[in-house]
Design a protein around this motif. Structure first.
Motif, PDB file in Angstrom:
ATOM      1  N   UNK A 133      -2.972   3.591  -4.835  1.00 20.57           N
ATOM      2  CA  UNK A 133      -2.447   4.140  -6.085  1.00 20.57           C
ATOM      3  C   UNK A 133      -2.931   5.571  -6.311  1.00 20.57           C
ATOM      4  N   UNK A 134      -4.145   5.893  -5.900  1.00 22.64           N
ATOM      5  CA  UNK A 134      -4.621   7.271  -6.003  1.00 22.64           C
ATOM      6  C   UNK A 134      -3.753   8.185  -5.136  1.00 22.64           C
ATOM      7  N   UNK A 135      -3.460   7.751  -3.921  1.00 26.30           N
ATOM      8  CA  UNK A 135      -2.597   8.538  -3.039  1.00 26.30           C
ATOM      9  C   UNK A 135      -1.205   8.712  -3.636  1.00 26.30           C
ATOM     10  N   UNK A 136      -0.637   7.630  -4.120  1.00 29.84           N
ATOM     11  CA  UNK A 136       0.700   7.694  -4.706  1.00 29.84           C
ATOM     12  C   UNK A 136       0.728   8.614  -5.916  1.00 29.84           C
ATOM     13  N   UNK A 137      -0.320   8.572  -6.731  1.00 26.29           N
ATOM     14  CA  UNK A 137      -0.388   9.423  -7.918  1.00 26.29           C
ATOM     15  C   UNK A 137      -0.418  10.897  -7.535  1.00 26.29           C
ATOM     16  N   UNK A 138      -1.184  11.232  -6.509  1.00 23.13           N
ATOM     17  CA  UNK A 138      -1.325  12.631  -6.103  1.00 23.13           C
ATOM     18  C   UNK A 138      -0.148  13.091  -5.254  1.00 23.13           C
ATOM     19  N   UNK A 139       0.252  12.292  -4.285  1.00 26.08           N
ATOM     20  CA  UNK A 139       1.281  12.717  -3.338  1.00 26.08           C
ATOM     21  C   UNK A 139       2.697  12.437  -3.827  1.00 26.08           C
ATOM     22  N   UNK A 140       2.854  11.499  -4.738  1.00 22.68           N
ATOM     23  CA  UNK A 140       4.188  11.118  -5.209  1.00 22.68           C
ATOM     24  C   UNK A 140       5.034  12.281  -5.676  1.00 22.68           C
ATOM     25  N   UNK A 141       4.529  13.138  -6.533  1.00 25.64           N
ATOM     26  CA  UNK A 141       5.337  14.265  -6.990  1.00 25.64           C
ATOM     27  C   UNK A 141       5.729  15.213  -5.857  1.00 25.64           C
TER      28      UNK A 141
ATOM     29  N   UNK B  30       4.632   1.519  -6.426  1.00 23.99           N
ATOM     30  CA  UNK B  30       3.634   0.940  -7.338  1.00 23.99           C
ATOM     31  C   UNK B  30       3.637  -0.584  -7.177  1.00 23.99           C
ATOM     32  N   UNK B  31       4.825  -1.162  -7.032  1.00 24.24           N
ATOM     33  CA  UNK B  31       4.923  -2.599  -6.771  1.00 24.24           C
ATOM     34  C   UNK B  31       4.218  -2.981  -5.477  1.00 24.24           C
ATOM     35  N   UNK B  32       4.347  -2.128  -4.465  1.00 23.10           N
ATOM     36  CA  UNK B  32       3.645  -2.368  -3.208  1.00 23.10           C
ATOM     37  C   UNK B  32       2.137  -2.344  -3.410  1.00 23.10           C
ATOM     38  N   UNK B  33       1.650  -1.410  -4.213  1.00 20.39           N
ATOM     39  CA  UNK B  33       0.211  -1.362  -4.527  1.00 20.39           C
ATOM     40  C   UNK B  33      -0.226  -2.673  -5.173  1.00 20.39           C
ATOM     41  N   UNK B  34       0.581  -3.177  -6.081  1.00 16.53           N
ATOM     42  CA  UNK B  34       0.257  -4.444  -6.756  1.00 16.53           C
ATOM     43  C   UNK B  34       0.286  -5.613  -5.775  1.00 16.53           C
ATOM     44  N   UNK B  35       1.245  -5.606  -4.842  1.00 18.48           N
ATOM     45  CA  UNK B  35       1.311  -6.665  -3.828  1.00 18.48           C
ATOM     46  C   UNK B  35       0.090  -6.641  -2.920  1.00 18.48           C
TER      47      UNK B  35
ATOM     48  N   UNK C 296      -6.891  -0.751  -9.376  1.00 19.74           N
ATOM     49  CA  UNK C 296      -5.674  -0.037  -9.753  1.00 19.74           C
ATOM     50  C   UNK C 296      -5.951   1.007 -10.830  1.00 19.74           C
ATOM     51  N   UNK C 297      -6.733   0.628 -11.834  1.00 15.82           N
ATOM     52  CA  UNK C 297      -7.056   1.573 -12.909  1.00 15.82           C
ATOM     53  C   UNK C 297      -7.896   2.744 -12.397  1.00 15.82           C
ATOM     54  N   UNK C 298      -8.871   2.460 -11.558  1.00 16.31           N
ATOM     55  CA  UNK C 298      -9.698   3.526 -11.006  1.00 16.31           C
ATOM     56  C   UNK C 298      -8.898   4.441 -10.080  1.00 16.31           C
ATOM     57  N   UNK C 299      -8.016   3.853  -9.283  1.00 17.60           N
ATOM     58  CA  UNK C 299      -7.180   4.663  -8.400  1.00 17.60           C
ATOM     59  C   UNK C 299      -6.266   5.584  -9.178  1.00 17.60           C
ATOM     60  N   UNK C 300      -5.650   5.061 -10.208  1.00 13.95           N
ATOM     61  CA  UNK C 300      -4.772   5.886 -11.048  1.00 13.95           C
ATOM     62  C   UNK C 300      -5.567   6.991 -11.736  1.00 13.95           C
ATOM     63  N   UNK C 301      -6.729   6.640 -12.279  1.00 15.05           N
ATOM     64  CA  UNK C 301      -7.566   7.633 -12.956  1.00 15.05           C
ATOM     65  C   UNK C 301      -8.027   8.714 -11.985  1.00 15.05           C
ATOM     66  N   UNK C 302      -8.404   8.326 -10.778  1.00 12.99           N
ATOM     67  CA  UNK C 302      -8.844   9.310  -9.787  1.00 12.99           C
ATOM     68  C   UNK C 302      -7.693  10.239  -9.405  1.00 12.99           C
TER      69      UNK C 302
END
Length: 101
Positions: free
Chosen positions: A36-44, A57-62, A82-88
């Motif tokens: 989730x940290x990677x997705x948050x940073x690289x997604x845009x 994000x669904x994949x992260x949850x799976x 998940x929360x820490x990854x998103x926050x990071x």
């Protein structure tokens, strides 16, 4: 890292370990955190549509659910990851600002 024993050690009569014994403690779950940290940073930067982002994000949850199923994490470990990854990821974006084109 919080010194919490893993579910297969704490509840051996309930939880069966389905993979090799991981090292370290249970909290937080690093697999969904890193994803989730990677997705948050690289997604845009990847130019993903909102549907693609939701799917990832669904994949992260799976991945998090698989860690619970395998017996190596409690559900709260996954939520914390998940929360820490998103926050990071958000902290990284805030520190660096928008990407320069």
């Amino acid at each position: 890292m919080y010194l919490r024993v893993r579910p297969y050690d704490a509840l051996p009569e309930v939880v069966r370990l389905l993979i090799g014994r991981p090292s370290g403690t249970s909290w937080p779950s690093s697999h969904p955190a890193v994803l989730l940290a990677f997705l948050t940073v690289a997604g845009p930067e990847l130019g993903l549509t909102s549907a693609q982002r939701r799917a990832l994000v669904g994949l992260c949850c799976l991945v998090g659910l698989s860690r619970v199923y395998l017996g190596v994490h409690y559900p709260s470990d996954v939520v914390a990851g998940l929360l820490l990854g998103r926050a990071a990821g958000l902290a990284r974006l805030a520190a660096t600002g928008p990407a320069v084109q």
